[in-house]
Design a protein around this motif. Sequence first.
Motif, PDB file in Angstrom:
ATOM      1  N   GLN A   1       0.866  -1.157  -0.072  1.00 50.77           N
ATOM      2  CA  GLN A   1      -0.221   0.029   0.169  1.00 50.77           C
ATOM      3  C   GLN A   1       0.969   1.221  -0.042  1.00 50.77           C
ATOM      4  O   GLN A   1       2.133   1.061  -0.008  1.00 50.77           O
ATOM      5  N   ALA A   2       0.159   2.336  -0.040  1.00 52.63           N
ATOM      6  CA  ALA A   2       1.071   3.542  -0.057  1.00 52.63           C
ATOM      7  C   ALA A   2       1.634   4.035   1.347  1.00 52.63           C
ATOM      8  O   ALA A   2       2.721   4.638   1.130  1.00 52.63           O
ATOM      9  N   CYS A   3       1.359   3.548   2.210  1.00 57.52           N
ATOM     10  CA  CYS A   3       2.031   3.970   3.618  1.00 57.52           C
ATOM     11  C   CYS A   3       2.369   2.661   4.350  1.00 57.52           C
ATOM     12  O   CYS A   3       2.060   1.874   4.384  1.00 57.52           O
ATOM     13  N   LYS A   4       3.353   3.026   5.436  1.00 55.60           N
ATOM     14  CA  LYS A   4       3.726   1.880   6.195  1.00 55.60           C
ATOM     15  C   LYS A   4       3.667   2.667   7.606  1.00 55.60           C
ATOM     16  O   LYS A   4       4.117   3.600   7.806  1.00 55.60           O
ATOM     17  N   ALA A   5       3.328   1.825   8.570  1.00 58.56           N
ATOM     18  CA  ALA A   5       3.199   2.335  10.026  1.00 58.56           C
ATOM     19  C   ALA A   5       4.616   2.453  10.318  1.00 58.56           C
ATOM     20  O   ALA A   5       5.712   1.789  10.140  1.00 58.56           O
ATOM     21  N   VAL A   6       4.890   3.847  11.204  1.00 63.49           N
ATOM     22  CA  VAL A   6       6.410   4.056  11.976  1.00 63.49           C
ATOM     23  C   VAL A   6       6.138   3.885  13.509  1.00 63.49           C
ATOM     24  O   VAL A   6       5.299   4.488  13.944  1.00 63.49           O
ATOM     25  N   ALA A   7       6.912   3.000  14.035  1.00 62.71           N
ATOM     26  CA  ALA A   7       6.882   2.962  15.445  1.00 62.71           C
ATOM     27  C   ALA A   7       7.375   4.295  15.937  1.00 62.71           C
ATOM     28  O   ALA A   7       8.271   4.733  15.686  1.00 62.71           O
ATOM     29  N   CYS A   8       6.716   4.813  17.153  1.00 65.13           N
ATOM     30  CA  CYS A   8       7.264   5.912  17.814  1.00 65.13           C
ATOM     31  C   CYS A   8       7.576   5.350  19.145  1.00 65.13           C
ATOM     32  O   CYS A   8       7.036   4.577  19.696  1.00 65.13           O
ATOM     33  N   LYS A   9       8.764   6.289  19.610  1.00 66.19           N
ATOM     34  CA  LYS A   9       9.091   5.908  20.902  1.00 66.19           C
ATOM     35  C   LYS A   9       8.065   6.454  22.178  1.00 66.19           C
ATOM     36  O   LYS A   9       7.581   7.417  22.096  1.00 66.19           O
ATOM     37  N   PRO A  10       7.630   5.431  23.145  1.00 68.06           N
ATOM     38  CA  PRO A  10       6.912   5.925  24.127  1.00 68.06           C
ATOM     39  C   PRO A  10       7.742   6.657  25.133  1.00 68.06           C
ATOM     40  O   PRO A  10       8.844   7.080  25.170  1.00 68.06           O
ATOM     41  N   PRO A  11       7.059   7.721  25.904  1.00 69.89           N
ATOM     42  CA  PRO A  11       5.582   7.680  26.037  1.00 69.89           C
ATOM     43  C   PRO A  11       5.222   8.768  24.910  1.00 69.89           C
ATOM     44  O   PRO A  11       5.592   9.928  24.902  1.00 69.89           O
TER      45      PRO A  11
ATOM     46  N   ARG B   1       4.797   6.816   6.964  1.00 71.22           N
ATOM     47  CA  ARG B   1       5.746   7.091   5.982  1.00 71.22           C
ATOM     48  C   ARG B   1       5.268   6.615   4.492  1.00 71.22           C
ATOM     49  O   ARG B   1       4.741   5.412   4.545  1.00 71.22           O
ATOM     50  N   LEU B   2       5.843   6.697   3.415  1.00 69.76           N
ATOM     51  CA  LEU B   2       5.425   6.451   2.314  1.00 69.76           C
ATOM     52  C   LEU B   2       6.127   5.177   1.883  1.00 69.76           C
ATOM     53  O   LEU B   2       7.515   4.816   2.130  1.00 69.76           O
ATOM     54  N   SER B   3       5.384   4.200   1.608  1.00 68.96           N
ATOM     55  CA  SER B   3       6.149   2.874   1.050  1.00 68.96           C
ATOM     56  C   SER B   3       6.709   3.134  -0.543  1.00 68.96           C
ATOM     57  O   SER B   3       6.620   4.266  -0.822  1.00 68.96           O
ATOM     58  N   GLU B   4       7.360   2.097  -0.703  1.00 71.14           N
ATOM     59  CA  GLU B   4       7.795   2.261  -2.126  1.00 71.14           C
ATOM     60  C   GLU B   4       6.610   2.281  -3.076  1.00 71.14           C
ATOM     61  O   GLU B   4       6.932   3.263  -4.211  1.00 71.14           O
ATOM     62  N   ALA B   5       5.755   1.556  -3.146  1.00 70.33           N
ATOM     63  CA  ALA B   5       4.241   1.723  -3.779  1.00 70.33           C
ATOM     64  C   ALA B   5       3.949   3.142  -3.733  1.00 70.33           C
ATOM     65  O   ALA B   5       3.624   3.841  -4.579  1.00 70.33           O
ATOM     66  N   GLY B   6       3.756   3.879  -2.496  1.00 69.38           N
ATOM     67  CA  GLY B   6       3.384   5.169  -2.451  1.00 69.38           C
ATOM     68  C   GLY B   6       4.172   6.263  -3.020  1.00 69.38           C
ATOM     69  O   GLY B   6       3.792   7.059  -3.511  1.00 69.38           O
ATOM     70  N   ALA B   7       5.577   6.046  -2.978  1.00 66.47           N
ATOM     71  CA  ALA B   7       6.565   6.886  -3.500  1.00 66.47           C
ATOM     72  C   ALA B   7       6.511   6.801  -4.876  1.00 66.47           C
ATOM     73  O   ALA B   7       6.579   7.808  -5.568  1.00 66.47           O
ATOM     74  N   ALA B   8       6.039   5.922  -5.509  1.00 72.94           N
ATOM     75  CA  ALA B   8       6.131   5.452  -6.936  1.00 72.94           C
ATOM     76  C   ALA B   8       4.913   6.262  -7.536  1.00 72.94           C
ATOM     77  O   ALA B   8       4.810   6.809  -8.443  1.00 72.94           O
ATOM     78  N   GLN B   9       4.038   6.735  -6.600  1.00 74.51           N
ATOM     79  CA  GLN B   9       2.715   7.240  -7.001  1.00 74.51           C
ATOM     80  C   GLN B   9       2.940   8.845  -6.991  1.00 74.51           C
ATOM     81  O   GLN B   9       2.073   9.617  -7.512  1.00 74.51           O
ATOM     82  N   VAL B  10       4.051   9.430  -6.413  1.00 75.69           N
ATOM     83  CA  VAL B  10       3.926  10.714  -6.107  1.00 75.69           C
ATOM     84  C   VAL B  10       4.032  11.569  -7.527  1.00 75.69           C
ATOM     85  O   VAL B  10       3.248  12.649  -7.729  1.00 75.69           O
ATOM     86  N   PRO B  11       4.974  11.029  -8.533  1.00 75.80           N
ATOM     87  CA  PRO B  11       4.954  11.686  -9.564  1.00 75.80           C
ATOM     88  C   PRO B  11       3.708  11.699 -10.444  1.00 75.80           C
ATOM     89  O   PRO B  11       3.262  12.716 -11.095  1.00 75.80           O
ATOM     90  N   VAL B  12       2.975  10.803 -10.348  1.00 69.81           N
ATOM     91  CA  VAL B  12       1.738  10.472 -10.908  1.00 69.81           C
ATOM     92  C   VAL B  12       0.590  11.409 -10.487  1.00 69.81           C
ATOM     93  O   VAL B  12       0.047  12.161 -11.069  1.00 69.81           O
ATOM     94  N   LEU B  13       0.678  11.541  -9.106  1.00 65.23           N
ATOM     95  CA  LEU B  13      -0.263  12.200  -8.303  1.00 65.23           C
ATOM     96  C   LEU B  13       0.129  13.865  -8.564  1.00 65.23           C
ATOM     97  O   LEU B  13      -0.859  14.680  -8.707  1.00 65.23           O
ATOM     98  N   ALA B  14       1.405  14.207  -8.570  1.00 64.37           N
ATOM     99  CA  ALA B  14       1.960  15.679  -8.959  1.00 64.37           C
ATOM    100  C   ALA B  14       1.289  15.944 -10.241  1.00 64.37           C
ATOM    101  O   ALA B  14       0.851  17.260 -10.491  1.00 64.37           O
ATOM    102  N   ALA B  15       1.368  15.235 -11.356  1.00 66.92           N
ATOM    103  CA  ALA B  15       1.048  15.511 -12.630  1.00 66.92           C
ATOM    104  C   ALA B  15      -0.549  15.609 -12.762  1.00 66.92           C
ATOM    105  O   ALA B  15      -0.880  16.592 -13.163  1.00 66.92           O
ATOM    106  N   LEU B  16      -1.250  14.716 -11.910  1.00 69.27           N
ATOM    107  CA  LEU B  16      -2.593  15.074 -12.062  1.00 69.27           C
ATOM    108  C   LEU B  16      -3.123  16.207 -11.144  1.00 69.27           C
ATOM    109  O   LEU B  16      -3.836  17.051 -11.736  1.00 69.27           O
TER     110      LEU B  16
END
Length: 86
Positions: free
Chosen positions: A15-25, A32-47
């Motif tokens: 998918q477009a994003c991946k969960a990122v673990a944050c340090k508690p508390p 963050r963008l996954s590779e699949a999400g990052a690949a969509q950035v130029p397509v979405l920018a052109a749109l």
Amino acid sequence: MPPLTVCPRLAGPGQACKAVACKPPTRVQGLRLSEAGAAQVPVLAALAERNDATCFAGLNSDEQATLMALLQKLATAQGLQTPPIG
């Protein structure tokens, strides 16, 4: 709340994003963008560029500049530090 609850259609394998673990508390959840999400950035920018061109085609360059200035003035009046415009 796990990240997949926040955006079930965006986060996950392939998918477009991946969960990122944050340090508690913290209550912060990161994505963050996954590779699949990052690949969509130029397509979405052109749109987005095509949509802008279509939307503002009825305004000449002076009118577009006036509209941008007015939108920036409104954003500033509302206290937005980083307006989502120009």
